[in-house]
Design an enzyme around this catalytic site. Structure first.
Site, PDB file in Angstrom:
ATOM      1  N   ASP A 163      -6.343 -25.196  -8.999  1.00  0.00           N
ATOM      2  CA  ASP A 163      -5.104 -25.978  -9.002  1.00  0.00           C
ATOM      3  C   ASP A 163      -5.333 -27.368  -9.589  1.00  0.00           C
ATOM      4  O   ASP A 163      -4.490 -27.910 -10.294  1.00  0.00           O
ATOM      5  CB  ASP A 163      -4.555 -26.123  -7.570  1.00  0.00           C
ATOM      6  CG  ASP A 163      -4.102 -24.788  -7.019  1.00  0.00           C
ATOM      7  OD1 ASP A 163      -3.931 -23.851  -7.817  1.00  0.00           O
ATOM      8  OD2 ASP A 163      -3.951 -24.675  -5.786  1.00  0.00           O
ATOM      9  N   GLU A 190      -7.951   8.200 -12.529  1.00  0.00           N
ATOM     10  CA  GLU A 190      -7.367   6.871 -12.301  1.00  0.00           C
ATOM     11  C   GLU A 190      -6.266   6.984 -11.259  1.00  0.00           C
ATOM     12  O   GLU A 190      -5.588   8.002 -11.212  1.00  0.00           O
ATOM     13  CB  GLU A 190      -6.715   6.345 -13.598  1.00  0.00           C
ATOM     14  CG  GLU A 190      -7.662   6.281 -14.761  1.00  0.00           C
ATOM     15  CD  GLU A 190      -6.943   5.997 -16.084  1.00  0.00           C
ATOM     16  OE1 GLU A 190      -5.802   5.501 -16.073  1.00  0.00           O
ATOM     17  OE2 GLU A 190      -7.545   6.278 -17.122  1.00  0.00           O
ATOM     18  N   CYS A 237      22.675  -9.610  20.834  1.00  0.00           N
ATOM     19  CA  CYS A 237      23.291  -9.494  22.147  1.00  0.00           C
ATOM     20  C   CYS A 237      23.152 -10.866  22.802  1.00  0.00           C
ATOM     21  O   CYS A 237      22.083 -11.476  22.773  1.00  0.00           O
ATOM     22  CB  CYS A 237      22.541  -8.430  22.949  1.00  0.00           C
ATOM     23  SG  CYS A 237      22.746  -8.613  24.720  1.00  0.00           S
TER      24      CYS A 237
HETATM   25  N1  5U1 Z   1      -3.327   5.480 -14.726  1.00  0.00           N
HETATM   26  C1  5U1 Z   1      -2.500   5.951 -15.658  1.00  0.00           C
HETATM   27  N2  5U1 Z   1      -1.187   6.027 -15.531  1.00  0.00           N
HETATM   28  N3  5U1 Z   1      -0.729   6.546 -16.667  1.00  0.00           N
HETATM   29  C2  5U1 Z   1       0.541   6.829 -17.058  1.00  0.00           C
HETATM   30  N4  5U1 Z   1      -2.896   6.443 -16.847  1.00  0.00           N
HETATM   31  C3  5U1 Z   1      -1.793   6.813 -17.492  1.00  0.00           C
HETATM   32  N5  5U1 Z   1      -1.641   7.350 -18.705  1.00  0.00           N
HETATM   33  C4  5U1 Z   1      -0.405   7.636 -19.132  1.00  0.00           C
HETATM   34  C5  5U1 Z   1       0.717   7.369 -18.312  1.00  0.00           C
HETATM   35  C6  5U1 Z   1       2.090   7.694 -18.780  1.00  0.00           C
HETATM   36  O1  5U1 Z   1      -0.196   8.191 -20.336  1.00  0.00           O
HETATM   37  C7  5U1 Z   1      -1.318   8.481 -21.191  1.00  0.00           C
HETATM   38  C8  5U1 Z   1      -2.076   9.660 -20.730  1.00  0.00           C
HETATM   39  C9  5U1 Z   1      -0.769   8.780 -22.513  1.00  0.00           C
END
Ligand code: 5U1
Length: 672
Positions: free
Chosen positions: A40, A117, A431
Site C-alpha cells: 500500500d 484442472e 417480532c
Molecule cells: N479449466 C478449464 N476450464 N475450461 C473451459 N479448462 C478449460 N478449457 C476449456 C473450457 C471451455 O476449453 C478448452 C478445452 C478449449
C-alpha cells in the site's frame, strides 16, 4: 527530456516494476514477499508521484486499473479463433468411454497422459496482449462473438496489464475463467443483505453480474479473480511449448495466474482419482468448481484428435453431481430467531441435491421473495453448497401451476402474536415481543449454551427445547437452577446423564468476559466484537455503563452496534439476568489491559486451510487477528504455522515441504 523528468520517469518505472513483482508474487506464485502495508505504501507513493507528473502516467500503470464509465454499452468482439466449449461426462462410465474413444482414435493401448484442472464455476473470457500490453478483453459470448469488457477486466488485480517479459510476442491471447472467491461472494451478499438490496444466488451469478457492469468502478469493488487455462491466438514470434501443461507454465511465466490444482495424470485411472480427491476437498477450496476438465496433454495428439462441431475431441468436463435441483414449494414457515428476526423458510417437496435430501430452504426475507416473484406451489430451483443452508435461487415461471397463492408477511409474530415491525430501510422483519416470545427466548438460551458462548457440554438445542417446554427454564439464568430431580423426569435422561449435565453446567460457570458477553446474544455482537468490547472496558460493570459514544471508540464498533449494545444494557430485565448469573456463580478472570505490543500473537503469521468442526475460517482469522497475529492466504517461508483442518490440500503439502509447523483444531481451543 530534462534531467529531472528523466529521474522521475526512472522512479515511476521502479515503483511500477516493484508493484508488478509484488502482484506477481501474490496472485501468480501465491507467495507474497511483503506485507500488505508495504504494498500500500508503494502504491500511495506511485499515486502521489503520478499526480505531480500526470503527463508521465502510462496506461499500464497499476494506478490506471479503474477507468471512466463508457458512454455506450459493450461493443461486439468477433473471436478470431472461436472459443470452444467442452463436452460433458456426467459419471465415471462416460469418462471411461471418452478415454476409450481417445485411445481408439490414436490407435494406442498405452495410458494417455492428461492434464486435470478444476472446472471453475465462472465465466470464460479472452485476454488479448499486443506487444505485451493488454489491449482487449472479451466475454466468450456464443463462442464466435462476445462483448468487449476490457475496462472491466482491467480492474481485476490478478490480470496483468502488461506481460512479464522483455520480449513480448506481437500477439498473444490468453483464455481463462473470471470467478469470485467464496469469501468475496459472502462479503458481497452480507453487505447487500444489510442494505436490503438484491442478493446474488451464487458466486457465478455474482461474477457475471459484476463483469457486465457498465461502470468499471463498480466492477473494481467486486473483487473478481481470474485463472488462465489455455492460449488462443498466438503470433509466430512466440515459441509455443509442445504440451498443454508446459503451455500453461509459459502463461504463468508471463504473469498470469493458474489454479494451483492443475496436475498431470497418467491414464484414466489417475484422472478418476484426481476427480474423487478434488470432490472431497471441494468445500474447502476458496472458489466454487462444478467438475474437472481433463485434457490430452500432448499438443501433437490434440491435433490428431481434432474437433467435433465446437468441442475438442481431446478434452472433456467431468461434472460433479448437481448442487441445484428443481422442486415444488409447498408452503412457507416464518421462523423467529434469537434477536426477533423473522425468516421465511420454504417448505419443499423433498428432493435429493448432490446426495442429500432437502425439504427446507431459506428465502432470507420478504424483499427476496418479491425479487424472486415466488408463490406457493411454484416450481423452484434450490441450491445446496457446502455447509451453507440450502436456498431458493429462482422460480421456473413456465411451470407455474394454476393454483398458486401469494406469500404474505405476517403482521403478528407466528409464535407469540406480538406485533411485527420492519424498520425503515431494513429488509428484516422483527417480532417485538422480546423475551415474552418463547421462540426468541429459546433461541437465546440455545445461543447462550452453545460451544462458542458458555460451552455447556451436552446441552444441545433439543434439550433446551425440552427444558423450556417443561417450564423448567424460562431464562438463561434458570439453566443454573435446574436440579437433578427435574432432569431425571425427562424422557431418556438417566441418573448418569443428569449428573453429567449438572457437572457441565457447573464447569461452564468458569468462563471469560468475552465469552460471557458473546453469550448474552446482543444484536450484531459476534465473537470478535465481544472480545474487542471486553478488552476495551475490562469489566462488565464498565460495559453496562458505557455510553454509545464510548462504545463507538472500540475497534470494529460502529454507531449501529453501539446502539444495540447500549439498548441491551439499558434494559432492566437484562441487567437483572446478568446479576442473577453472577450470583449463581458465573465468573471470569480479570482482564489485564494489554497494549498492542503485548498481544500474545504479535509478529506471528498464520495460514488457515481446510474445514473445521463448527467454526468457519473467517472466524478463526478474526480470532487470530484479535490476538495480534497476521493471517495470510498462502504458505511461505515467513509463515509461523499452518492451521490445517479436514481435507487440507496443496497448502498442507507446501507447509510440509517448507518444514513449516502444522497445527490442528486443538490450537484453536488454546486461543479461547
Ligand atoms: N479449466 C478449464 N476450464 N475450461 C473451459 N479448462 C478449460 N478449457 C476449456 C473450457 C471451455 O476449453 C478448452 C478445452 C478449449
Amino acid at each position: 527530456m530534462t534531467n529531472q523528468t528523466d529521474n522521475v520517469e526512472k522512479e515511476l518505472e521502479r515503483l511500477r516494476s516493484l508493484i508488478s513483482d509484488y502482484n506477481y508474487q501474490y496472485y501468480v506464485l501465491d507467495d507474497p514477499s511483503v506485507p500488505d502495508a508495504e504494498y500500500d505504501r508503494l502504491y500511495r507513493e506511485l499515486t502521489k508521484l503520478e499526480s505531480q507528473y500526470p503527463e508521465l502516467i502510462t496506461d499500464d500503470s497499476p494506478t490506471q486499473r479503474v477507468g471512466a464509465k463508457p458512454d455506450s454499452g459493450f461493443e461486439e468482439v468477433v473471436h478470431e479463433l472461436p472459443m470452444l466449449s467442452l463436452d460433458n461426462a456426467m459419471d465415471e462410465e462416460e469418462m471411461v468411454s471418452f478415454n476409450r474413444r481417445v485411445s481408439e482414435r490414436l490407435n494406442t493401448t498405452d495410458d494417455i497422459e492428461y492434464v486435470c484442472e478444476p472446472k471453475l464455476d465462472g465465466l470464460a473470457i479472452s485476454l488479448l496482449y499486443e506487444n505485451g500490453i493488454l489491449t482487449r478483453a472479451a466475454t466468450r459470448g456464443d463462442g464466435m462473438q462476445g462483448e468487449n469488457i476490457t475496462l472491466n477486466a482491467r480492474t481485476i488485480r490478478s490480470i496483468p496489464l502488461k506481460l512479464r517479459t522483455n520480449k513480448p510476442p506481437e500477439r498473444l491471447e490468453v483464455r481463462g475463467e473470471v470467478f469470485m472467491l467464496k469469501s468475496s461472494f459472502e462479503a458481497l451478499n452480507e453487505e447487500a443483505r444489510k442494505r436490503g438490496a438484491k442478493l446474488f444466488a451464487n458466486p457465478r451469478n455474482a461474477a457475471a453480474g459484476s463483469l457486465r457492469q457498465l461502470d468499471p468502478q463498480i466492477t473494481a469493488k467486486r473483487n473478481l479473480s481470474f485463472y488462465a487455462y489455455s492460449m488462443g491466438l498466438v503470433s509466430d514470434d512466440f515459441e509455443l511449448a509442445d504440451s498443454h501443461y508446459e503451455r500453461l507454465q509459459q502463461i504463468k511465466t508471463l504473469g498470469l495466474p493458474l489454479s494451483a490444482e492443475v496436475k498431470i495424470a497418467q491414464g484414466i485411472g489417475a484422472c478418476l482419482e484426481y476427480y474423487q480427491d478434488i470432490m472431497q476437498r471441494r468445500d474447502s477450496l476458496e472458489y466454487e468448481i462444478d467438475g474437472v476438465v481433463n485434457k490430452v496433454n500432448s499438443i501433437q495428439l490434440q491435433e490428431r484428435l481434432g474437433f467435433v462441431a465446437r468441442a475438442p475431441r481431446w478434452a472433456i468436463a467431468h461434472k460433479f453431481p448437481a448442487q441445484e435441483e428443481m422442486t415444488q414449494l409447498l408452503g412457507v414457515d416464518f421462523q423467529v430467531g434469537r434477536t426477533g428476526a423473522i425468516t421465511p423458510v420454504a417448505r419443499l417437496e423433498p428432493v435429493s441435491v448432490g446426495g442429500v435430501t432437502v425439504s427446507n430452504a431459506t428465502l432470507h426475507n420478504m424483499d427476496e421473495i418479491e425479487r424472486l416473484g415466488v408463490k406457493i406451489n411454484d416450481y423452484v430451483i434450490i441450491r445446496r453448497a457446502g455447509d451453507v443452508i440450502p436456498q431458493v435461487v429462482s422460480v421456473i415461471h413456465d411451470r407455474r401451476p394454476d393454483a398458486v397463492s401469494d406469500i404474505r408477511a405476517p403482521r403478528q409474530c407466528p409464535v407469540c402474536a406480538s406485533p411485527v415491525e420492519r424498520a425503515e430501510g431494513e429488509a428484516v422483519m422483527r417480532c417485538t415481543g422480546g423475551l415474552i416470545c418463547s421462540s426468541q427466548r429459546n433461541e437465546s438460551i440455545k445461543h447462550f449454551a452453545s460451544r462458542k458462548a458458555m460451552d455447556i457440554d451436552g446441552l444441545g438445542d433439543k434439550l433446551v427445547e425440552v427444558l423450556t417446554q417443561k417450564g423448567f427454564v424460562k431464562s438463561v439464568s434458570d439453566l443454573f437452577r435446574v436440579n437433578k430431580e427435574q432432569l431425571v423426569s425427562l424422557e431418556r435422561m438417566g441418573d448418569k446423564s443428569a449428573e453429567n449435565l449438572l457437572k457441565a453446567l457447573e464447569a461452564s460457570k468458569a468462563t471469560t468476559l468475552p465469552k460471557f458477553l458473546y453469550a448474552l446474544g446482543i444484536r450484531e455482537v459476534g465473537e470478535v466484537t465481544a472480545k474487542n468490547i471486553a478488552n476495551h472496558f475490562l469489566t462488565i460493570d464498565a460495559i453496562t455503563k458505557a455510553s454509545e459514544e464510548e462504545l463507538e471508540s472500540v475497534s470494529d464498533v460502529g454507531p449501529i452496534v453501539a446502539q444495540h449494545v447500549h439498548a441491551f444494557f439499558d434494559n432492566d430485565d437484562n441487567l437483572q439476568q446478568i446479576q442473577s448469573l453472577i450470583e449463581l456463580g458465573v465468573h471470569w478472570p480479570a482482564i489485564e489491559r494489554k497494549s498492542d505490543d503485548e498481544l500474545p500473537l504479535k509478529g506471528k503469521t498464520y495460514v488457515i486451510t481446510g474445514s473445521f468442526d463448527g467454526v468457519s475460517r473467517t472466524e478463526i482469522k478474526e480470532k487470530l487477528e484479535a490476538l495480534g497475529a497476521k493471517v495470510s492466504g498462502s504458505v511461505s517461508k515467513k509463515t509461523t504455522a499452518l492451521i490445517a483442518g479436514e481435507k487440507a490440500g496443496s497448502k498442507l503439502s507446501k507447509a510440509e515441504a517448507l518444514g513449516i509447523d502444522v497445527l490442528g483444531e486443538e490450537f484453536l481451543e488454546e486461543l479461547d
